[in-house]
Design a protein around this motif. Structure first.
Motif, PDB file in Angstrom:
ATOM      1  N   SER A  91       0.835  -1.196   0.000  1.00  0.00           N
ATOM      2  CA  SER A  91       0.000   0.000   0.000  1.00  0.00           C
ATOM      3  C   SER A  91       0.871   1.249   0.000  1.00  0.00           C
ATOM      4  O   SER A  91       2.111   1.180   0.104  1.00  0.00           O
ATOM      5  CB  SER A  91      -0.929  -0.003   1.217  1.00  0.00           C
ATOM      6  OG  SER A  91      -0.170   0.090   2.410  1.00  0.00           O
ATOM      7  N   GLU A 177     -14.636  -7.505  -0.237  1.00  0.00           N
ATOM      8  CA  GLU A 177     -15.000  -6.218  -0.819  1.00  0.00           C
ATOM      9  C   GLU A 177     -15.888  -6.446  -2.028  1.00  0.00           C
ATOM     10  O   GLU A 177     -15.596  -7.312  -2.866  1.00  0.00           O
ATOM     11  CB  GLU A 177     -13.759  -5.431  -1.229  1.00  0.00           C
ATOM     12  CG  GLU A 177     -12.943  -4.929  -0.052  1.00  0.00           C
ATOM     13  CD  GLU A 177     -11.765  -4.086  -0.491  1.00  0.00           C
ATOM     14  OE1 GLU A 177     -11.148  -3.430   0.364  1.00  0.00           O
ATOM     15  OE2 GLU A 177     -11.465  -4.089  -1.709  1.00  0.00           O
ATOM     16  N   ARG A 218     -14.096  -9.651  -4.106  1.00  0.00           N
ATOM     17  CA  ARG A 218     -12.676  -9.922  -3.870  1.00  0.00           C
ATOM     18  C   ARG A 218     -12.434 -10.029  -2.363  1.00  0.00           C
ATOM     19  O   ARG A 218     -13.012  -9.298  -1.566  1.00  0.00           O
ATOM     20  CB  ARG A 218     -11.805  -8.830  -4.467  1.00  0.00           C
ATOM     21  CG  ARG A 218     -12.101  -7.445  -3.935  1.00  0.00           C
ATOM     22  CD  ARG A 218     -11.610  -6.375  -4.868  1.00  0.00           C
ATOM     23  NE  ARG A 218     -11.834  -5.033  -4.304  1.00  0.00           N
ATOM     24  CZ  ARG A 218     -11.856  -3.929  -5.031  1.00  0.00           C
ATOM     25  NH1 ARG A 218     -11.642  -3.991  -6.336  1.00  0.00           N
ATOM     26  NH2 ARG A 218     -12.051  -2.756  -4.454  1.00  0.00           N
ATOM     27  N   SER A 219     -11.580 -10.954  -1.993  1.00  0.00           N
ATOM     28  CA  SER A 219     -11.192 -11.095  -0.595  1.00  0.00           C
ATOM     29  C   SER A 219      -9.939 -10.269  -0.348  1.00  0.00           C
ATOM     30  O   SER A 219      -9.081 -10.128  -1.226  1.00  0.00           O
ATOM     31  CB  SER A 219     -10.928 -12.565  -0.255  1.00  0.00           C
ATOM     32  OG  SER A 219      -9.865 -13.072  -1.041  1.00  0.00           O
ATOM     33  N   VAL A 220      -9.849  -9.723   0.834  1.00  0.00           N
ATOM     34  CA  VAL A 220      -8.743  -8.838   1.194  1.00  0.00           C
ATOM     35  C   VAL A 220      -8.087  -9.375   2.449  1.00  0.00           C
ATOM     36  O   VAL A 220      -8.747  -9.593   3.471  1.00  0.00           O
ATOM     37  CB  VAL A 220      -9.237  -7.387   1.419  1.00  0.00           C
ATOM     38  CG1 VAL A 220      -8.058  -6.491   1.787  1.00  0.00           C
ATOM     39  CG2 VAL A 220      -9.939  -6.862   0.179  1.00  0.00           C
ATOM     40  N   ALA A 222      -4.967  -8.318   4.958  1.00  0.00           N
ATOM     41  CA  ALA A 222      -4.091  -7.192   5.266  1.00  0.00           C
ATOM     42  C   ALA A 222      -3.590  -7.313   6.699  1.00  0.00           C
ATOM     43  O   ALA A 222      -4.187  -7.996   7.544  1.00  0.00           O
ATOM     44  CB  ALA A 222      -4.825  -5.870   5.069  1.00  0.00           C
ATOM     45  N   HIS A 226      -2.146  -2.120   7.818  1.00  0.00           N
ATOM     46  CA  HIS A 226      -2.472  -1.969   6.397  1.00  0.00           C
ATOM     47  C   HIS A 226      -1.268  -1.502   5.589  1.00  0.00           C
ATOM     48  O   HIS A 226      -1.370  -0.686   4.681  1.00  0.00           O
ATOM     49  CB  HIS A 226      -3.634  -0.987   6.215  1.00  0.00           C
ATOM     50  CG  HIS A 226      -4.935  -1.508   6.716  1.00  0.00           C
ATOM     51  ND1 HIS A 226      -5.767  -2.315   5.968  1.00  0.00           N
ATOM     52  CD2 HIS A 226      -5.537  -1.372   7.935  1.00  0.00           C
ATOM     53  CE1 HIS A 226      -6.830  -2.630   6.687  1.00  0.00           C
ATOM     54  NE2 HIS A 226      -6.721  -2.073   7.882  1.00  0.00           N
ATOM     55  N   ARG A 229      -1.666  -5.198   1.417  1.00  0.00           N
ATOM     56  CA  ARG A 229      -3.046  -5.627   1.153  1.00  0.00           C
ATOM     57  C   ARG A 229      -3.029  -6.558  -0.052  1.00  0.00           C
ATOM     58  O   ARG A 229      -2.565  -6.181  -1.130  1.00  0.00           O
ATOM     59  CB  ARG A 229      -3.941  -4.418   0.842  1.00  0.00           C
ATOM     60  CG  ARG A 229      -4.284  -3.572   2.047  1.00  0.00           C
ATOM     61  CD  ARG A 229      -5.000  -2.297   1.643  1.00  0.00           C
ATOM     62  NE  ARG A 229      -6.199  -2.586   0.853  1.00  0.00           N
ATOM     63  CZ  ARG A 229      -7.401  -2.811   1.386  1.00  0.00           C
ATOM     64  NH1 ARG A 229      -7.547  -2.802   2.704  1.00  0.00           N
ATOM     65  NH2 ARG A 229      -8.435  -3.038   0.620  1.00  0.00           N
ATOM     66  N   ARG A 230      -3.545  -7.755   0.180  1.00  0.00           N
ATOM     67  CA  ARG A 230      -3.583  -8.748  -0.894  1.00  0.00           C
ATOM     68  C   ARG A 230      -5.039  -9.014  -1.271  1.00  0.00           C
ATOM     69  O   ARG A 230      -5.856  -9.360  -0.411  1.00  0.00           O
ATOM     70  CB  ARG A 230      -2.914 -10.046  -0.438  1.00  0.00           C
ATOM     71  CG  ARG A 230      -2.908 -11.134  -1.495  1.00  0.00           C
ATOM     72  CD  ARG A 230      -2.389 -12.426  -0.916  1.00  0.00           C
ATOM     73  NE  ARG A 230      -2.499 -13.526  -1.837  1.00  0.00           N
ATOM     74  CZ  ARG A 230      -2.304 -14.810  -1.515  1.00  0.00           C
ATOM     75  NH1 ARG A 230      -1.992 -15.109  -0.256  1.00  0.00           N
ATOM     76  NH2 ARG A 230      -2.439 -15.757  -2.410  1.00  0.00           N
ATOM     77  N   ARG A 231      -5.339  -8.833  -2.545  1.00  0.00           N
ATOM     78  CA  ARG A 231      -6.702  -9.020  -3.039  1.00  0.00           C
ATOM     79  C   ARG A 231      -6.760 -10.216  -3.988  1.00  0.00           C
ATOM     80  O   ARG A 231      -5.860 -10.385  -4.828  1.00  0.00           O
ATOM     81  CB  ARG A 231      -7.190  -7.772  -3.760  1.00  0.00           C
ATOM     82  CG  ARG A 231      -7.316  -6.541  -2.873  1.00  0.00           C
ATOM     83  CD  ARG A 231      -7.730  -5.345  -3.683  1.00  0.00           C
ATOM     84  NE  ARG A 231      -7.902  -4.156  -2.853  1.00  0.00           N
ATOM     85  CZ  ARG A 231      -8.222  -2.956  -3.318  1.00  0.00           C
ATOM     86  NH1 ARG A 231      -8.393  -2.784  -4.623  1.00  0.00           N
ATOM     87  NH2 ARG A 231      -8.357  -1.940  -2.505  1.00  0.00           N
TER      88      ARG A 231
END
Length: 467
Positions: A91, A177, A218-220, A222, A226, A229-231
């Protein structure tokens, strides 16, 4: 070496560029040797016709680009596949912390500041700890379900997200998200056992006409700060159509469009359903149309003559020139008026054409019509409602009823010009939208002008037009 290698292709490009430059130089030298030319003029022309450096530079850039293109495409593919997914995890705050740790360590080394080195180590340690929160694989089964993908303005769009743990081990709490247009909804997942299912319901408000892209889910994962952050994408995006508001027009409201017998014309036919008169028999006439009672009374063969009829064909011109509307709400009302009339025509199985300044809309089904109405974007443009009316007359020459849906800034003179483009025998009506105005009817020559102040008044003004 194969002739298809990048080096050979670059050499060929260089040869072509060199030959082109040589040809230009020879043409410049040959200007002074042309017969019938004065030496002074030829020398002056050769001086003014020098090769421009931009041409040489463009040839060099093109040759270099062709030579480097294969290698660049490979580097780009490697970057997008391996490097960018890793860098995208960090991030903005993570980049700041990483840069601060490097800067503090350099300052500590340069000036011997132990405090700076300690701060650098702490920042770098936080960055390393953040990696532990995002590594690993998540095994989710995610289903995004919208109860309806097409709703009207003001109706709530309801959907659900069903998440299941398809792995054989428990999954730690995470967040999902869901992008909804320009906004993003966040759903928190609890700790899930194997085969456990967690479902969340959501409602999307529809205050205005639009095509809203819902998803992908999408899954997040973190860290608490933060820094990383991996989506992971789990579903495909879904388009939610928020159709313009429409009102139902009963058969009495659209009664001026006759469909059972068609609309009579001034053309005569020997076979139809609208009886016109009797005439003398001509060899070749169908004997089934002989009127025997009149034949017996006049002692000569008489046949029936009919008026040629045609099936009702509606044509709607919807002006999307925002300069002709007083406000955005007035423009939206015009779209709703055109959609209501078109939807009623499709329900009654009449032929329909809808045209805007940007082209025709699909009218095969009510769903296609409303989808295209939803995609309409108004803008100031040079083409006015009068120009659109002329285009409509050329595009739909067989129309029997024509509607001009315009804004309050369209004058009576413009409406008269629009009506003059309609062929004789075609009924033309102009629906002028003006929020807050009382429903009324007026005539400009053969054009019937209907004023609509509220969408619910549309059926009233149409009944006035049918009276």
């Amino acid at each position: 070496m194969s002739s298809s290698t990048p080096l050979n292709r670059a050499a060929d490009s260089l040869k072509r560029a060199t030959s082109a430059l040589g040809g230009k130089m020879r043409s410049l030298r040959g200007l002074g040797n042309e017969p019938g030319k004065r030496p002074g003029r030829s020398s002056q022309r050769s001086k003014t016709s020098k090769l421009h450096p931009a041409a040489v530079w463009s040839e060099a850039v093109g040759t270099a680009g062709e030579f480097l293109a294969p290698g660049w495409s490979k580097v780009r593919a490697v970057w997008l596949k391996y490097v960018w997914p890793v860098l995208a995890v960090v991030s903005l705050l993570g980049w700041v912390v990483l840069a601060a740790s490097i800067g503090l360590w350099w300052a500590g080394q340069a000036w011997g500041w132990q405090e700076a080195k300690s701060a650098a180590m702490v920042a770098f340690l936080l960055f390393l700890l953040a990696i532990g929160f995002i590594v690993g694989r998540s095994a989710y089964g995610v289903v995004l379900d919208l109860a309806r993908t097409r709703v009207a303005v003001g109706d709530d769009a309801v959907g659900s997200i069903a998440v299941s743990n398809v792995s054989t081990r428990p999954l730690l709490p995470a967040a999902l998200e869901l992008p909804v247009g320009s906004n993003t909804a966040v759903f928190h997942l609890p700790r899930m056992k194997p085969a456990q299912v967690h479902e969340d319901l959501f409602t999307i408000p529809t205050a205005r006409r639009a095509v809203i892209v819902v998803g992908p889910v999408r899954s997040v994962r973190a860290d608490p700060l933060h820094l990383l952050r991996r989506r992971v994408m789990w579903t495909d995006p879904v388009d939610l159509f928020v159709h313009p508001r429409t009102v139902s027009l009963g058969s009495s409201a659209a009664g001026f469009i006759r469909d059972l017998e068609g609309m009579p014309t001034t053309e005569l036919s020997s076979a139809d359903v609208s009886f016109h008169a009797l005439r003398d028999y001509v060899p070749g006439d169908d004997r089934r149309h002989i009127h025997w009672k009149t034949t017996a009374r006049t002692n000569k063969l008489m046949v029936r003559q009919f008026e040629e009829t045609r099936r009702a064909h509606l044509a709607i011109s919807l002006s999307i020139n925002t300069d002709e509307y007083d406000s955005g709400s007035e423009f939206e009302m015009a779209i709703s008026v055109a959609a209501s009339i078109g939807r009623q025509a499709i329900r009654e199985q009449r032929e329909l054409d809808v045209l805007t300044q940007k082209g025709p809309l699909r009218c095969e089904t009510g769903r296609n019509l409303l989808d295209d109405m939803t995609r309409i974007v108004g803008a100031p443009m040079r083409k006015t409602a009068v120009d659109l009316a002329r285009t409509l007359s050329d595009t739909v020459p067989n129309a029997s009823v024509v509607f001009f849906v315009v804004g309050s800034h369209v004058t009576a003179t413009q409406l008269r010009s629009a009506a003059s483009s309609v062929p004789p025998g075609v009924r033309s009506l102009a629906v002028r939208v003006q929020p807050g105005a009382a429903p009324s009817r007026a005539n400009i020559a053969d054009l019937t002008v209907l004023t609509v102040g509220d969408l619910d008044d549309l059926a009233i003004v149409l009944r006035k037009a049918a009276a």
